[in-house]
Scaffold this motif. Structure first.
Motif, short mmCIF file in Angstrom:
data_model
loop_
_atom_site.label_atom_id
_atom_site.label_comp_id
_atom_site.label_asym_id
_atom_site.label_seq_id
_atom_site.Cartn_x
_atom_site.Cartn_y
_atom_site.Cartn_z
N HIS A 86 0.86 -1.19 0.00
CA HIS A 86 0.00 0.00 0.00
C HIS A 86 0.89 1.24 0.00
CE1 HIS A 86 -3.18 2.80 0.96
NE2 HIS A 86 -4.07 1.81 0.93
N PRO A 87 0.51 2.31 -0.69
CA PRO A 87 1.33 3.52 -0.69
C PRO A 87 1.61 4.07 0.72
CG PRO A 87 -0.34 3.70 -2.38
CD PRO A 87 -0.65 2.45 -1.60
N GLU A 88 0.69 3.87 1.67
CA GLU A 88 0.85 4.41 3.02
C GLU A 88 1.75 3.53 3.89
OE1 GLU A 88 -2.89 2.55 5.50
OE2 GLU A 88 -3.35 3.99 3.92
N GLY A 89 2.04 2.31 3.46
CA GLY A 89 2.74 1.30 4.26
C GLY A 89 1.82 0.12 4.45
N GLY A 90 2.36 -1.01 4.84
CA GLY A 90 1.56 -2.22 4.97
C GLY A 90 1.23 -2.81 3.61
N TRP A 91 0.36 -3.80 3.62
CA TRP A 91 0.00 -4.58 2.43
C TRP A 91 -1.52 -4.69 2.36
CZ3 TRP A 91 3.92 -6.78 -0.63
CH2 TRP A 91 5.20 -6.56 -0.13
N TYR A 92 -2.09 -4.72 1.15
CA TYR A 92 -3.55 -4.73 1.04
C TYR A 92 -4.03 -5.42 -0.22
CZ TYR A 92 -3.86 -1.31 -2.74
OH TYR A 92 -3.80 -0.69 -3.95
N ARG A 93 -5.34 -5.72 -0.20
CA ARG A 93 -6.06 -6.18 -1.40
C ARG A 93 -7.54 -5.93 -1.17
NH1 ARG A 93 -8.61 -11.14 -2.66
NH2 ARG A 93 -7.60 -12.17 -0.89
N ARG A 94 -8.19 -5.32 -2.15
CA ARG A 94 -9.64 -5.14 -2.07
C ARG A 94 -10.27 -6.51 -2.25
NH1 ARG A 94 -13.17 -0.69 -5.31
NH2 ARG A 94 -12.13 0.62 -3.77
N THR A 95 -11.19 -6.85 -1.35
CA THR A 95 -11.85 -8.15 -1.40
C THR A 95 -13.33 -8.04 -1.76
OG1 THR A 95 -12.27 -8.05 0.99
CG2 THR A 95 -10.25 -9.17 0.27
N TRP A 96 -13.89 -6.82 -1.69
CA TRP A 96 -15.31 -6.66 -1.99
C TRP A 96 -15.62 -5.19 -2.26
CZ3 TRP A 96 -18.97 -4.02 1.18
CH2 TRP A 96 -20.30 -4.18 0.80
N ALA A 97 -16.58 -4.97 -3.15
CA ALA A 97 -17.16 -3.66 -3.39
C ALA A 97 -18.66 -3.85 -3.58
CB ALA A 97 -16.55 -2.99 -4.61
N ALA A 98 -19.45 -3.04 -2.91
CA ALA A 98 -20.91 -3.14 -3.02
C ALA A 98 -21.35 -2.85 -4.46
CB ALA A 98 -21.58 -2.15 -2.07
N ASP A 99 -22.39 -3.54 -4.89
CA ASP A 99 -22.96 -3.27 -6.20
C ASP A 99 -23.69 -1.92 -6.22
OD1 ASP A 99 -22.04 -5.66 -7.32
OD2 ASP A 99 -23.87 -6.75 -6.77
N ALA A 100 -24.28 -1.55 -5.07
CA ALA A 100 -24.98 -0.27 -4.98
C ALA A 100 -23.98 0.87 -5.10
CB ALA A 100 -25.72 -0.18 -3.65
N ILE B 173 -11.29 -4.21 2.38
CA ILE B 173 -9.95 -4.68 2.06
C ILE B 173 -9.39 -5.51 3.21
CG2 ILE B 173 -9.37 -2.71 0.58
CD1 ILE B 173 -7.47 -1.78 2.93
N TYR B 174 -8.42 -6.36 2.87
CA TYR B 174 -7.49 -6.90 3.84
C TYR B 174 -6.38 -5.87 3.97
CZ TYR B 174 -8.93 -11.86 3.96
OH TYR B 174 -9.57 -13.04 4.14
N PHE B 175 -5.86 -5.67 5.18
CA PHE B 175 -4.69 -4.82 5.41
C PHE B 175 -3.79 -5.56 6.39
CE2 PHE B 175 -2.37 -1.43 7.64
CZ PHE B 175 -1.77 -0.80 6.56
N LEU B 176 -2.58 -5.85 5.96
CA LEU B 176 -1.61 -6.60 6.75
C LEU B 176 -0.47 -5.67 7.13
CD1 LEU B 176 -0.58 -9.45 7.74
CD2 LEU B 176 0.67 -9.54 5.57
#
Length: 164
Positions: free
Chosen positions: A35-49, A64-67
């Motif tokens: 992640h640009p801020e530090g740590g690690w991430y992945r988007r796991t879901w986004a609402a359809d709405a 997201i997951y944030f590690l």
């Protein structure tokens, strides 16, 4: 893991390389990226709405997951949406709030973790427009972050990568 793990680039929102980092085994298993801020991430879901915001349409919420690996921290940053942190462990995570001014001012530290008797919480809310950062710890922590309205890097401001 078989053989050495190759470093990957941590990049700014604009794509410039900040540093080269080696992913941990857990980051690789979960398919996370720096992640640009530090740590690690992945988007796991986004609402359809979809909801309209001042900066354009956004999913109603994203997840997201944030590690945060041992010794790593995230830089001061602010998001224009509410952000709910959900702790998964195994170690605690110190989340520092920095007010809603033009620049962060070190304030309350919320500890996400499983030791409620010691004042730790399994969830924490960072209201829209409030500066936040994580502080380094000796252990690894996985959290999920729900952002509503949904996260976009257009709604994200990074204060500094190296902060006191």
């Amino acid at each position: 893991m078989n053989g050495p793990v190759e470093p990957v680039a941590r990049r700014t929102v604009g794509g410039e390389v900040i540093e080269w980092v080696v992913p941990s085994a857990r980051a690789l298993t979960l398919g996370l990226e720096p992640h640009p801020e530090g740590g690690w991430y992945r988007r796991t879901w986004a609402a359809d709405a979809v909801v309209a915001t001042e900066r354009g349409d956004r999913p109603a919420a994203t997840l997201i997951y944030f590690l945060l690996p041992p010794g790593e921290a995230s830089a001061w940053h602010v998001v224009t949406s509410d952000e709910l942190w959900l702790w998964h462990g195994p170690d605690a995570l110190a989340l520092q709030l920095g007010g809603d001014g033009d620049a962060p001012v070190a304030g309350e530290v919320v500890t996400l973790g499983g030791d409620e008797a010691a004042g730790q919480r399994a969830q924490a809310l960072v209201p829209a427009g409030v500066w936040q950062r994580t502080l380094p710890s000796e252990g690894e922590t996985l959290v999920s972050c729900i952002v509503s309205p949904g996260f976009s890097f257009d709604d994200f401001t990074l204060h500094a990568l190296n902060n006191p």
